[in-house]
Design a protein around this motif. Structure first.
Motif, mmCIF file in Angstrom:
data_model
loop_
_atom_site.group_PDB
_atom_site.id
_atom_site.type_symbol
_atom_site.label_atom_id
_atom_site.label_comp_id
_atom_site.label_asym_id
_atom_site.label_seq_id
_atom_site.Cartn_x
_atom_site.Cartn_y
_atom_site.Cartn_z
ATOM 1 N N UNK A 137 0.692 -1.486 0.286
ATOM 2 C CA UNK A 137 -0.134 -0.006 -0.165
ATOM 3 C C UNK A 137 0.994 1.389 0.223
ATOM 4 N N UNK A 138 2.016 0.861 0.346
ATOM 5 C CA UNK A 138 2.872 2.585 0.844
ATOM 6 C C UNK A 138 3.567 2.892 -0.552
ATOM 7 N N UNK A 139 3.666 1.083 -1.284
ATOM 8 C CA UNK A 139 4.614 1.214 -2.672
ATOM 9 C C UNK A 139 3.194 1.969 -3.840
ATOM 10 N N UNK A 140 1.641 1.844 -3.615
ATOM 11 C CA UNK A 140 1.012 2.571 -4.425
ATOM 12 C C UNK A 140 1.411 3.781 -4.857
ATOM 13 N N UNK A 141 1.312 4.550 -3.263
ATOM 14 C CA UNK A 141 0.334 5.659 -2.446
ATOM 15 C C UNK A 141 2.021 6.048 -3.313
ATOM 16 N N UNK A 142 2.904 5.335 -2.804
ATOM 17 C CA UNK A 142 3.569 6.832 -3.091
ATOM 18 C C UNK A 142 4.469 6.517 -4.662
ATOM 19 N N UNK A 143 3.621 5.456 -6.098
ATOM 20 C CA UNK A 143 3.626 5.922 -7.248
ATOM 21 C C UNK A 143 2.864 6.832 -7.817
ATOM 22 N N UNK B 43 3.243 14.665 -8.126
ATOM 23 C CA UNK B 43 4.941 15.776 -8.036
ATOM 24 C C UNK B 43 6.230 15.734 -9.353
ATOM 25 N N UNK B 44 6.247 14.843 -9.860
ATOM 26 C CA UNK B 44 7.082 14.614 -11.484
ATOM 27 C C UNK B 44 5.922 15.522 -12.372
ATOM 28 N N UNK C 194 3.500 24.485 -4.804
ATOM 29 C CA UNK C 194 3.563 23.069 -4.049
ATOM 30 C C UNK C 194 3.951 22.719 -4.024
ATOM 31 N N UNK C 195 3.904 21.726 -5.426
ATOM 32 C CA UNK C 195 4.570 20.615 -5.911
ATOM 33 C C UNK C 195 5.448 20.240 -4.991
ATOM 34 N N UNK C 196 6.336 21.145 -5.237
ATOM 35 C CA UNK C 196 8.365 20.326 -5.142
ATOM 36 C C UNK C 196 7.991 20.869 -3.434
ATOM 37 N N UNK C 197 7.118 21.340 -2.587
ATOM 38 C CA UNK C 197 7.500 21.760 -1.122
ATOM 39 C C UNK C 197 6.866 20.998 -0.564
ATOM 40 N N UNK C 198 5.637 20.926 -0.851
ATOM 41 C CA UNK C 198 4.310 19.664 0.118
ATOM 42 C C UNK C 198 4.086 18.597 -0.186
ATOM 43 N N UNK C 199 4.099 18.657 -1.580
ATOM 44 C CA UNK C 199 3.304 17.203 -2.208
ATOM 45 C C UNK C 199 3.805 16.003 -1.761
ATOM 46 N N UNK C 200 5.363 15.846 -1.556
ATOM 47 C CA UNK C 200 5.309 14.520 -1.173
ATOM 48 C C UNK C 200 5.739 14.661 0.322
ATOM 49 N N UNK C 201 6.679 15.534 1.175
ATOM 50 C CA UNK C 201 6.514 16.151 2.594
ATOM 51 C C UNK C 201 5.373 15.525 3.459
ATOM 52 N N UNK C 202 3.912 15.751 1.902
ATOM 53 C CA UNK C 202 2.741 15.895 3.055
ATOM 54 C C UNK C 202 2.399 14.384 2.968
ATOM 55 N N UNK C 203 2.477 13.351 1.902
ATOM 56 C CA UNK C 203 2.748 12.226 1.677
ATOM 57 C C UNK C 203 2.821 11.376 2.753
ATOM 58 N N UNK D 79 -4.463 13.411 -1.964
ATOM 59 C CA UNK D 79 -3.761 13.386 -3.511
ATOM 60 C C UNK D 79 -4.637 14.071 -4.527
ATOM 61 N N UNK D 80 -6.215 13.580 -4.675
ATOM 62 C CA UNK D 80 -6.418 14.384 -5.361
ATOM 63 C C UNK D 80 -6.394 16.343 -5.414
ATOM 64 N N UNK D 81 -6.328 16.938 -3.889
ATOM 65 C CA UNK D 81 -5.883 18.241 -4.101
ATOM 66 C C UNK D 81 -4.413 18.595 -4.484
ATOM 67 N N UNK D 82 -3.629 17.372 -4.225
ATOM 68 C CA UNK D 82 -2.435 17.893 -4.707
ATOM 69 C C UNK D 82 -2.398 18.020 -6.016
ATOM 70 N N UNK D 83 -3.697 16.767 -6.477
ATOM 71 C CA UNK D 83 -3.060 17.009 -8.014
ATOM 72 C C UNK D 83 -3.414 17.536 -9.490
ATOM 73 N N UNK D 84 -4.226 18.851 -8.134
ATOM 74 C CA UNK D 84 -4.594 19.956 -8.977
ATOM 75 C C UNK D 84 -3.593 20.453 -9.635
ATOM 76 N N UNK D 85 -2.432 20.328 -8.971
ATOM 77 C CA UNK D 85 -0.786 21.312 -9.335
ATOM 78 C C UNK D 85 -0.240 20.395 -11.003
ATOM 79 N N UNK D 86 -1.130 19.522 -10.890
ATOM 80 C CA UNK D 86 -0.581 19.141 -12.326
ATOM 81 C C UNK D 86 -1.298 19.239 -13.817
ATOM 82 N N UNK D 87 -2.764 19.009 -13.238
ATOM 83 C CA UNK D 87 -3.854 19.366 -14.580
ATOM 84 C C UNK D 87 -3.271 20.529 -15.682
ATOM 85 N N UNK D 88 -2.790 22.060 -14.972
ATOM 86 C CA UNK D 88 -3.108 22.813 -15.615
ATOM 87 C C UNK D 88 -2.061 22.586 -16.919
#
Length: 373
Positions: A24-30, A36-37, A74-83, A283-292
């Motif tokens: 489960x950790x692996x799935x969330x990590x991906x 982030x990427x 936000x993606x750089x400083x918070x997404x991975x740390x939040x996870x 994840x859904x909230x953080x994903x808003x950073x990648x759609x634009x």
């Protein structure tokens, strides 16, 4: 006394709850790494497209630049740390970053959504009141600066009250409100209203009026020979921004609902499944950073050309002279557009009044058609 009780509850109820099976950790990590990427790289490309090409430096694009900067940050400083923190329940990053970690997301989201609101108001003024003065580059930069100042003011309490606490088995990062139960809930209600509901209402009203005008009537004050070309160009810009706003609203809605519901019913925080619910809405909230960037690429020909140039090292990406003209053709001053159209019967180009569309060269010179933009 209240703070001691909270720490006791965290120690007793949360420590074991954060232990997850490796798969489960692996799935969330991906999932989080993908956000982030894509968000970081996509928004950096958007920033490069706007800054590297003079034709892209318009009022709307300056606000898109601010939006891309806040999303990338936000993606750089918070997404991975939040996870990491949500998955393990252990804070590894010190008290200073704890303060920044709680402070910056509200700041960045405020900057993002009010950049969208500024674009909506600018589109409204350009289409509904085309004869009134428009923002120039300097006032636009002042508006962006004001947005960030207001964002910092709104998020400052999170920075001020954030702290770390060493518990028997781990360290936690949290906001130590003076009255935890009341202050935390009320602050999130304020944030939800100011950073979600209010700007969405403003954008909903402005885009409704603009949409009715563009799709159901004539543009006020626009009687040029190139009316249809200008109308298509303006529709495309508005359509793109509506997609951006709706995507943002859908991504952040579950997040705000989650905190309101758990704030009203504290017992939900004791459920074993609440961690998975939180990881999902986060994840859904953080994903808003990648759609634009994806939306810009799909719905705007100039951004699409910019992405082609950024990826031209790929063997299957070809940048034609047609694409180069899309970004580098010289824009005409609006006062000269009507006269330029009559200089020659051979030149049948469409000159758009929309700041995101610029000027088109003639079809015989292989310039983009008025439908592109």
């Amino acid at each position: 006394m209240a703070e001691s009780q909270i720490s006791s509850n965290i120690t007793r109820n949360v420590t074991n709850r954060f232990v997850q099976p490796p798969w489960r950790v692996a799935v969330w990590s991906v999932a989080y790494s993908s956000v982030l990427a894509v968000a970081l790289f996509g928004n950096l490309v958007v920033i490069w497209i706007i800054l590297a090409h003079k034709r892209m430096r318009t009022v709307t694009n300056y606000f898109l630049l601010n939006l891309a900067f806040s999303d990338a940050s936000m993606a750089a400083f918070n997404t991975l740390i939040n996870f990491i923190y949500a998955t393990h329940g252990e804070w590894y990053f010190g008290e200073a970053y704890c303060r920044f970690h709680n402070f910056f997301p509200v700041t960045a989201v405020f900057a993002s959504i009010y950049s969208m609101t500024a674009i909506a108001v600018d589109r409204y003024m350009a289409i509904i009141h085309p004869l009134k003065p428009r923002l120039s580059a300097t006032p636009t930069k002042v508006v962006i600066a004001c947005i960030w100042v207001l964002a910092v003011v709104l998020a400052f309490p999170l920075c001020f009250y954030s702290t770390t606490r060493n518990l028997p088995r781990r360290t936690v990062c949290y906001v130590a409100w003076p009255h935890p139960a009341k202050d935390s809930f009320m602050y999130h209600i304020i944030v939800t209203v100011l950073v979600y509901m209010l700007p969405l209402v403003v954008m909903g009203i402005t885009y409704t009026i603009v949409g009715v005008t563009l799709w159901g009537g004539e543009i006020p004050g626009d009687s040029s020979d190139n009316y249809q070309g200008q109308l298509r160009a303006k529709r495309k810009v508005v359509k793109m921004m509506i997609v951006v706003v709706v995507t943002f609203a859908l991504c952040w809605l579950p997040y705000h609902v989650y905190f309101i519901v758990t704030g009203m019913n504290k017992q939900l925080n004791k459920l074993k499944s609440i961690q998975q619910v939180y990881l999902s809405v986060l994840w859904l909230a953080m994903s808003s950073t990648m759609y634009n960037p994806i939306i810009y690429c799909c719905l705007n020909s100039r951004f699409r050309t910019g992405f082609k140039r950024a990826f031209r090292w790929c063997p299957f990406i070809h940048v034609s002279s047609y694409d180069e003209l899309e970004l580098h053709a010289t824009r005409l001053h609006p006062r000269n557009q009507s006269s330029m159209c009559t200089l020659s019967r051979v030149d049948t180009s469409v000159h758009s009044n929309d700041p995101n569309q610029g000027t088109r060269k003639s079809a015989k010179r292989q310039a983009p058609s008025p439908e592109r933009g």
